[in-house]
Design an enzyme around this catalytic site. Structure first.
Site, PDB file in Angstrom:
ATOM      1  N   HIS A 232     -63.031 115.729  81.695  1.00  0.00           N
ATOM      2  CA  HIS A 232     -63.940 116.166  82.752  1.00  0.00           C
ATOM      3  C   HIS A 232     -64.960 115.095  83.118  1.00  0.00           C
ATOM      4  O   HIS A 232     -65.684 115.249  84.103  1.00  0.00           O
ATOM      5  CB  HIS A 232     -64.646 117.478  82.354  1.00  0.00           C
ATOM      6  CG  HIS A 232     -65.677 117.344  81.290  1.00  0.00           C
ATOM      7  ND1 HIS A 232     -65.444 117.663  79.968  1.00  0.00           N
ATOM      8  CD2 HIS A 232     -66.975 116.952  81.349  1.00  0.00           C
ATOM      9  CE1 HIS A 232     -66.552 117.477  79.269  1.00  0.00           C
ATOM     10  NE2 HIS A 232     -67.492 117.047  80.087  1.00  0.00           N
ATOM     11  N   ASP A 260     -58.592 118.666  78.283  1.00  0.00           N
ATOM     12  CA  ASP A 260     -59.854 117.967  78.553  1.00  0.00           C
ATOM     13  C   ASP A 260     -59.801 116.634  77.836  1.00  0.00           C
ATOM     14  O   ASP A 260     -60.492 116.400  76.849  1.00  0.00           O
ATOM     15  CB  ASP A 260     -61.048 118.793  78.095  1.00  0.00           C
ATOM     16  CG  ASP A 260     -62.357 118.258  78.672  1.00  0.00           C
ATOM     17  OD1 ASP A 260     -63.416 118.787  78.303  1.00  0.00           O
ATOM     18  OD2 ASP A 260     -62.307 117.306  79.481  1.00  0.00           O
ATOM     19  N   GLY A 336     -75.136 115.485  77.369  1.00  0.00           N
ATOM     20  CA  GLY A 336     -75.145 114.075  77.015  1.00  0.00           C
ATOM     21  C   GLY A 336     -74.153 113.753  75.922  1.00  0.00           C
ATOM     22  O   GLY A 336     -73.878 112.593  75.645  1.00  0.00           O
ATOM     23  N   SER A 338     -70.809 114.911  75.797  1.00  0.00           N
ATOM     24  CA  SER A 338     -69.402 115.048  76.213  1.00  0.00           C
ATOM     25  C   SER A 338     -68.584 113.795  75.935  1.00  0.00           C
ATOM     26  O   SER A 338     -69.021 112.689  76.204  1.00  0.00           O
ATOM     27  CB  SER A 338     -69.313 115.358  77.709  1.00  0.00           C
ATOM     28  OG  SER A 338     -69.474 116.725  77.957  1.00  0.00           O
ATOM     29  N   SER A 353     -65.676 118.453  74.116  1.00  0.00           N
ATOM     30  CA  SER A 353     -65.315 119.011  75.419  1.00  0.00           C
ATOM     31  C   SER A 353     -66.490 119.766  76.024  1.00  0.00           C
ATOM     32  O   SER A 353     -67.053 119.365  77.032  1.00  0.00           O
ATOM     33  CB  SER A 353     -64.106 119.938  75.282  1.00  0.00           C
ATOM     34  OG  SER A 353     -63.838 120.602  76.494  1.00  0.00           O
TER      35      SER A 353
END
Length: 384
Positions: A232, A260, A336, A338, A353
């Site tokens: 993402h 993801d 922050g 991910s 994720s």
């Protein structure tokens, strides 16, 4: 009903033939762990395990050593038990391995192999079949995305657990899917998972169009260096710059929703290493940890935080779409983080994720398994 009562002749013989050594599951909390498994844990991870899991450093090292033993024994028992295998997890302060079976006749053989046996109603294959029906129903149920936020096979309760704010709507979703309701447990939950777009786990990087995510783990495809991260965060062709805003690389592959996962190829300004941010710790491999194992996440927003592996193959409905096959953990995260690294002991587990909650009140975070990323894109993990 999915319950089947039958005995697989020879299952106990198959287990005995493995020649599996017993787990150190009853080791005292202060007993010295195996040096090759736990001694090299980084100071930051040990402090996070002490803070988040309530373990002393000695207990943390013992637990990680036993978890490593369990991650080797559990898959061998799964293969030996066959169709009546119902899952495995570790539990207690020393991470005792528990193996569940739908065949009472296998219990004694499991105990002899070094694990604690638990006899349950449904096999893992039966529960996975129920989860698959919910997955298929979700693909045709996009207009009712909030009927259920998350569902997964919970081996410890021997059921498929569905989280939903509106439990009545979730039960209708389950019934419409054709799944066996006796194997499903719907629980009331305010959880609304979302991708953590503006968070970093591991070193920060920035996408060309704006936004910040985290490096997961260094990888190579052939001679091309790069890193794994969350899908993402960017699409194929998206450019990146590093934590220092120096030109870094380009997304080569990306999948979200559905999965993801993504990987970024870096330019000559960057050299991949086997380190995790905040320590001199080196990643040694990507062996999957058992359910119940401790797991830690390093993020540039929140630093080291730890929890436990709760379930594999979780299906999560984000506002942007459904993602399948994520790992549910009790680790917290905040925007922050991910794409950042999830690690258990010395073994890479996945990339951050999304999730719910925060690191002040606690939360739930999901990660995309690293081995799926490696296999999907033909990558190799950089280890030290």
């Amino acid at each position: 009903m999915l319950h089947r009562t039958r005995v697989i002749a020879g299952a106990a013989v198959a287990i005995a033939a493995l020649g599996i050594s017993t787990l150190p599951a009853t080791a005292g909390a202060a007993e010295a762990p195996k040096a090759d498994t736990a001694v090299q844990l980084p100071a930051g991870m040990l402090k996070a395990m002490e803070r988040d899991l309530g373990l002393t450093q000695a207990q943390a090292k013992t637990r990680v050593a036993n978890e490593a033993e369990a991650s080797t024994l559990a898959p061998r028992l799964e293969k030996a038990l066959g169709a009546e295998f119902s899952g495995a997890w570790v539990t207690g302060p020393t991470a005792e391995l528990v193996v569940a079976t739908a065949d009472r006749g296998q219990a004694a053989a499991i105990e002899r192999a070094g694990a604690r046996a638990e006899v349950v109603e449904h096999s893992l294959a039966e529960l996975e079949s129920v989860r698959a029906k919910l997955d298929r129903a979700a693909k045709g149920d996009k207009n009712n995305a909030q009927d259920a936020a998350v569902w997964y096979v919970d081996t410890r309760s021997n059921s498929v657990v569905v989280h939903a704010e509106d439990t009545a709507a979730a039960k209708k979703f389950v019934a419409a899917s054709g799944a066996d309701g006796d194997a499903v447990r719907v629980v009331r939950s305010d959880e609304q998972p979302r991708p953590l777009y503006n968070i970093v786990g591991g070193d920060a990087y920035y996408m060309g169009s704006g936004g910040r995510c985290s490096v997961g783990f260094s990888v190579r495809r052939g001679s091309t260096p790069g890193f794994a991260t969350a899908g993402h965060c960017g699409r194929s062709g998206t450019s990146t710059s590093g934590y220092n805003r120096v030109s870094q690389g380009t997304f080569q592959g990306s999948s979200f929703p559905g999965n993801d996962m993504a990987w970024v190829a870096v330019n000559g300004n960057w050299t991949p290493t086997s380190y995790v941010r905040g320590s001199s710790y080196r990643v040694a491999g990507s062996r999957q940890a058992a359910v119940g194992s401790s797991i830690c996440r390093s993020g540039s927003t929140t630093g080291w935080h730890c929890g436990y592996v709760q379930q594999y193959n979780s299906t999560v409905r984000y506002p942007q779409g459904t993602v399948y096959g994520l790992v549910r953990t009790s680790v917290c995260a905040e925007p922050g983080d991910s794409g950042g690294s999830f690690i258990s002991g010395s073994q890479a587990q996945g990339v951050t994720s999304g999730g719910s909650g925060n690191c002040s009140s606690g939360g739930t975070t999901y990660h995309q398994p690293i081995n799926e990323i490696l296999n999907s894109y033909g990558l190799s993990l950089v280890t030290g």
